[in-house]
Motif scaffolding. Structure first.
Motif, PDB file in Angstrom:
ATOM      1  N   GLU A 213       0.822  -1.206   0.000  1.00 35.09           N
ATOM      2  CA  GLU A 213       0.000   0.000   0.000  1.00 35.09           C
ATOM      3  C   GLU A 213       0.854   1.252   0.000  1.00 35.09           C
ATOM      4  O   GLU A 213       0.478   2.286  -0.529  1.00 35.09           O
ATOM      5  CB  GLU A 213      -0.957  -0.032   1.190  1.00 35.09           C
ATOM      6  CG  GLU A 213      -2.046  -1.049   0.907  1.00 35.09           C
ATOM      7  CD  GLU A 213      -2.891  -1.393   2.106  1.00 35.09           C
ATOM      8  OE1 GLU A 213      -2.527  -0.987   3.238  1.00 35.09           O
ATOM      9  OE2 GLU A 213      -3.908  -2.078   1.908  1.00 35.09           O
ATOM     10  N   GLN A 214       2.016   1.136   0.612  1.00 31.76           N
ATOM     11  CA  GLN A 214       2.878   2.332   0.692  1.00 31.76           C
ATOM     12  C   GLN A 214       3.974   2.355  -0.374  1.00 31.76           C
ATOM     13  O   GLN A 214       4.789   3.280  -0.385  1.00 31.76           O
ATOM     14  CB  GLN A 214       3.518   2.394   2.068  1.00 31.76           C
ATOM     15  CG  GLN A 214       2.475   2.514   3.140  1.00 31.76           C
ATOM     16  CD  GLN A 214       3.075   2.934   4.452  1.00 31.76           C
ATOM     17  OE1 GLN A 214       4.219   3.348   4.516  1.00 31.76           O
ATOM     18  NE2 GLN A 214       2.298   2.811   5.502  1.00 31.76           N
ATOM     19  N   ASP A 215       4.020   1.318  -1.213  1.00 32.66           N
ATOM     20  CA  ASP A 215       5.090   1.243  -2.213  1.00 32.66           C
ATOM     21  C   ASP A 215       6.465   1.446  -1.577  1.00 32.66           C
ATOM     22  O   ASP A 215       7.262   2.281  -2.041  1.00 32.66           O
ATOM     23  CB  ASP A 215       4.877   2.307  -3.314  1.00 32.66           C
ATOM     24  CG  ASP A 215       3.888   1.855  -4.371  1.00 32.66           C
ATOM     25  OD1 ASP A 215       3.887   0.652  -4.699  1.00 32.66           O
ATOM     26  OD2 ASP A 215       3.105   2.695  -4.841  1.00 32.66           O
ATOM     27  N   ARG A 216       6.720   0.704  -0.516  1.00 28.11           N
ATOM     28  CA  ARG A 216       7.996   0.886   0.195  1.00 28.11           C
ATOM     29  C   ARG A 216       8.551  -0.445   0.680  1.00 28.11           C
ATOM     30  O   ARG A 216       7.794  -1.370   0.962  1.00 28.11           O
ATOM     31  CB  ARG A 216       7.798   1.773   1.435  1.00 28.11           C
ATOM     32  CG  ARG A 216       7.425   3.191   1.130  1.00 28.11           C
ATOM     33  CD  ARG A 216       7.681   4.108   2.299  1.00 28.11           C
ATOM     34  NE  ARG A 216       9.055   4.609   2.329  1.00 28.11           N
ATOM     35  CZ  ARG A 216       9.545   5.505   1.480  1.00 28.11           C
ATOM     36  NH1 ARG A 216       8.822   5.989   0.509  1.00 28.11           N
ATOM     37  NH2 ARG A 216      10.792   5.911   1.584  1.00 28.11           N
TER      38      ARG A 216
ATOM     39  N   ALA B  10      12.873   2.530   1.628  1.00 34.89           N
ATOM     40  CA  ALA B  10      13.152   2.924   0.233  1.00 34.89           C
ATOM     41  C   ALA B  10      11.879   2.769  -0.592  1.00 34.89           C
ATOM     42  O   ALA B  10      11.089   1.854  -0.336  1.00 34.89           O
ATOM     43  CB  ALA B  10      14.238   2.011  -0.350  1.00 34.89           C
ATOM     44  N   PRO B  11      11.677   3.653  -1.570  1.00 32.24           N
ATOM     45  CA  PRO B  11      10.507   3.506  -2.432  1.00 32.24           C
ATOM     46  C   PRO B  11      10.671   2.317  -3.378  1.00 32.24           C
ATOM     47  O   PRO B  11      11.752   2.120  -3.942  1.00 32.24           O
ATOM     48  CB  PRO B  11      10.504   4.820  -3.236  1.00 32.24           C
ATOM     49  CG  PRO B  11      11.902   5.333  -3.165  1.00 32.24           C
ATOM     50  CD  PRO B  11      12.531   4.794  -1.923  1.00 32.24           C
ATOM     51  N   VAL B  12       9.616   1.531  -3.520  1.00 36.63           N
ATOM     52  CA  VAL B  12       9.624   0.404  -4.469  1.00 36.63           C
ATOM     53  C   VAL B  12       8.278   0.393  -5.177  1.00 36.63           C
ATOM     54  O   VAL B  12       7.240   0.493  -4.519  1.00 36.63           O
ATOM     55  CB  VAL B  12       9.804  -0.958  -3.739  1.00 36.63           C
ATOM     56  CG1 VAL B  12       9.776  -2.104  -4.750  1.00 36.63           C
ATOM     57  CG2 VAL B  12      11.095  -0.997  -2.957  1.00 36.63           C
ATOM     58  N   ASP B  13       8.300   0.279  -6.479  1.00 33.98           N
ATOM     59  CA  ASP B  13       7.057   0.269  -7.259  1.00 33.98           C
ATOM     60  C   ASP B  13       6.386  -1.098  -7.136  1.00 33.98           C
ATOM     61  O   ASP B  13       6.868  -2.085  -7.698  1.00 33.98           O
ATOM     62  CB  ASP B  13       7.398   0.594  -8.717  1.00 33.98           C
ATOM     63  CG  ASP B  13       6.169   0.585  -9.603  1.00 33.98           C
ATOM     64  OD1 ASP B  13       5.049   0.444  -9.080  1.00 33.98           O
ATOM     65  OD2 ASP B  13       6.346   0.735 -10.834  1.00 33.98           O
TER      66      ASP B  13
ATOM     67  N   SER C  91       5.349  -8.215 -11.504  1.00 33.96           N
ATOM     68  CA  SER C  91       6.263  -9.009 -10.685  1.00 33.96           C
ATOM     69  C   SER C  91       7.302  -8.094 -10.055  1.00 33.96           C
ATOM     70  O   SER C  91       7.522  -6.972 -10.526  1.00 33.96           O
ATOM     71  CB  SER C  91       6.951 -10.066 -11.547  1.00 33.96           C
ATOM     72  OG  SER C  91       7.759  -9.426 -12.502  1.00 33.96           O
ATOM     73  N   LEU C  92       7.906  -8.598  -9.018  1.00 34.56           N
ATOM     74  CA  LEU C  92       8.954  -7.824  -8.346  1.00 34.56           C
ATOM     75  C   LEU C  92      10.081  -8.782  -8.015  1.00 34.56           C
ATOM     76  O   LEU C  92       9.852  -9.810  -7.355  1.00 34.56           O
ATOM     77  CB  LEU C  92       8.407  -7.217  -7.048  1.00 34.56           C
ATOM     78  CG  LEU C  92       9.415  -6.469  -6.170  1.00 34.56           C
ATOM     79  CD1 LEU C  92       9.871  -5.184  -6.874  1.00 34.56           C
ATOM     80  CD2 LEU C  92       8.806  -6.148  -4.813  1.00 34.56           C
ATOM     81  N   ASP C  93      11.278  -8.486  -8.495  1.00 39.12           N
ATOM     82  CA  ASP C  93      12.375  -9.389  -8.143  1.00 39.12           C
ATOM     83  C   ASP C  93      13.180  -8.812  -6.991  1.00 39.12           C
ATOM     84  O   ASP C  93      13.465  -7.619  -6.932  1.00 39.12           O
ATOM     85  CB  ASP C  93      13.230  -9.758  -9.356  1.00 39.12           C
ATOM     86  CG  ASP C  93      14.258  -8.714  -9.655  1.00 39.12           C
ATOM     87  OD1 ASP C  93      13.850  -7.676 -10.182  1.00 39.12           O
ATOM     88  OD2 ASP C  93      15.438  -8.924  -9.318  1.00 39.12           O
TER      89      ASP C  93
END
Ligand code: FRU
Length: 531
Positions: free
Chosen positions: A433-436, A460-463, A468-470
């Motif tokens: 929800e916070q993209d973090r 840290a910000p993460v999209d 997918s997220l590696d």
């Protein structure tokens, strides 16, 4: 203007200083490095097993990094007589794979011109310096002399640049008798950390130097004579800049390139204290101009400072190899290690990635790191509440690699927790929800050595809006390095648990974590077992 956060330290070391002219002056080189690192077994509590640490004594910034004939050279700020900062030398280590390092005798000792502060080294292929012997290209180290007497006397020109050269592939170094090669006539006391590179188009050397709250650029035909070119800073910035680097990176999918200026910032880092930042922009051989709004953090953790890159590394112009000091001036001298203090980050490959907000630099571990992996322990692809990962690996020394199926993951947050029987824990959390992502080391081990260390968590910000997220998470006894989204978001933190972390639990909140793939690999030690 007072720019050094550590003035007391400098004064204290004046009293300690024994800065004569070479190896005879202090400990002999062989007693601290190379063959005779006898007492060190590399198995002490908190000793990293696949990150570079000196066998003993104090280390800070990486310095003088170059590649030549199959060997990567890594020098570093080093004080052989103590585990706290002192009169600086350049320690030196060599590796053929960027992982297994062999300590060499100390490369540069302080002398009558001062301590040897941070700097760089270049392979002078064309022998522009004239230091060559006609066979191998000379390697030239460019460093800051810091004169402690001048500093104490209140002078404003006690930092100036010197050079030294090697004609035996970096094994021994000779200081140039004409030192210093660049005096400080700026009136600004902080004038240090030269990083030099060859600029093809103008056929000259360019030096980028940290000068308090900006960088200055100098040019030279021969590494001995330098002329001022330009400066770059941000209007109104009053923070102290250190350890710059300037290099070209190819734009993805194009023949065009951009220039990257790395700058370490000594205050207000992303996780408090010191941190490494960068600007992407253009450089015309004289002036660097940053793209609009382009200062970004290279790493959002507390422990990646003075990150700089290798000269001459065989990686092509889309990539750049670098390494950072895995600590933070807020507490570096207090962390609870005994024989040595500080490690380097894992060596990383930098490249440019285009994003909605402009270019970002991605950093990932050098490929050789995967060569240290042992037998894979596969993880189930669906993880409910929580799952303790078990198998033939130690959570304290492993490589955790996940490819998260974000579309099918219903959890609002997921992550992993490392712990030991004493109740110490390190929590790595990804919040959709916070993209973090956050790393929480506030309960990672016994407190007491530093207040600043236990502030947190770091994030840290993460999209999270992708399919997918590696994630790649390297754990090495006393450090975690998280590389998320193919290295676009990184977070490096150190920690000191009472005993090694022995449990690794993956967890999901408010739903299920679904993976395309998930593995844990034990990691081999880079240190040979000593009898
Ligand atoms: C960065 C730094 C450099 C300096 C060196 C001294 O950590 O402060 O600016 O050259 O450390 O050890």
């Amino acid at each position: 203007m007072t720019h050094l956060i550590r003035p007391m330290l400098f004064l204290m070391t004046l009293l300690l200083a024994s800065c004569g002219e070479g190896p005879d002056n202090g400990k002999s080189a062989s007693s601290v490095a190379g063959g005779d690192a006898g007492a060190t077994r590399y198995d002490e509590p908190h000793r990293p097993q696949f990150h570079f640490t000196p066998s003993e004594a104090w280390m800070n910034d990486p310095n003088g990094m170059f590649y030549l004939e199959g060997e990567y050279h890594l020098s570093y700020q080093y004080y052989p007589d103590s585990t706290v900062w002192g009169p600086m030398h350049w320690g030196h280590a060599v590796s053929t794979d960027l992982l297994h390092w062999e300590e060499q005798p100390i490369a540069l000792y302080p002398d009558s011109l001062g301590y040897i502060f941070s700097g760089s080294a270049v392979v002078d292929e064309l022998n522009t310096s004239g230091f060559g012997n006609g066979e191998d290209p000379p390697v030239v180290a460019v460093f800051t002399y810091h004169d402690p007497q001048g500093e104490q006397a209140g002078a404003d020109d006690f930092q100036y640049q010197g050079i030294a050269y090697s004609t035996d592939k970096g094994r021994t170094w000779t200081k140039y008798p004409g030192n210093p090669v660049l005096r400080n006539d700026t009136g600004v006391r902080d004038f240090r950390d030269p990083k030099v590179f060859w600029h093809r188009e103008t056929e000259r050397w360019v030096m980028v130097l940290a000068v308090y709250d900006r960088v200055m650029l100098y040019g030279s035909p021969d590494l001995k004579n330098w002329e001022y070119l330009s400066e770059f800073g941000i209007k109104g910035d009053t923070r102290l800049w250190e350890c710059p680097d300037l290099f070209r990176l190819r734009q993805p999918g194009s023949r065009e390139s951009k220039w990257v200026l790395l700058v370490s910032i000594q205050q207000e880092g992303p996780a408090g204290g010191t941190g490494t930042s960068y600007f992407v922009g253009d450089f015309d051989g004289t002036t660097f101009a940053a793209d609009p709004a382009s200062q970004k953090w290279l790493d959002y953790g507390a422990d990646n400072y003075a990150f700089v890159t290798w000269d001459n590394a065989p990686v092509g112009w889309g990539n750049r190899l670098g390494i950072g000091w895995m600590s933070n001036w807020q507490y570096a001298q207090e962390v609870p290690t005994q024989a040595w203090r500080s490690a380097m980050t894992v060596p990383r490959v930098l490249s440019l990635v285009e994003d909605a907000g402009g270019y970002v630099i991605s950093s990932v571990p050098v490929p050789a790191v995967t060569g240290l992996r042992g037998q894979e322990v596969a993880l189930p692809v669906r993880i409910g509440d929580s799952l303790q990962a078990t198998g033939d690996f130690s959570p304290s020394q492993c490589d955790l690699s996940l490819l998260v199926d974000l579309e099918n993951t219903t959890a609002t947050a997921f992550g992993c927790t490392l712990s030991n029987p004493e109740g110490d824990r390190l929590v790595i959390r990804f919040d959709r929800e916070q993209d973090r992502m956050t790393v929480d080391r506030t309960r990672s081990g016994p407190r007491g050595f530093s207040e600043a260390f236990f502030k947190g968590p770091h994030s840290a910000p993460v999209d999270m809006g992708q399919e997918s997220l590696d994630l790649r998470i390297l754990l090495d006894v006393a450090s975690v390095e998280v590389f998320a989204d193919r290295g676009k978001a990184n977070l490096t933190d150190i920690f000191f648990p009472e005993s090694p972390y022995s449990a690794l639990v993956l967890w999901a909140e408010g739903g299920e974590l679904v993976l395309f793939d998930g593995s844990v690999y034990p990691m081999e030690s880079i240190w040979e077992p000593r009898p």
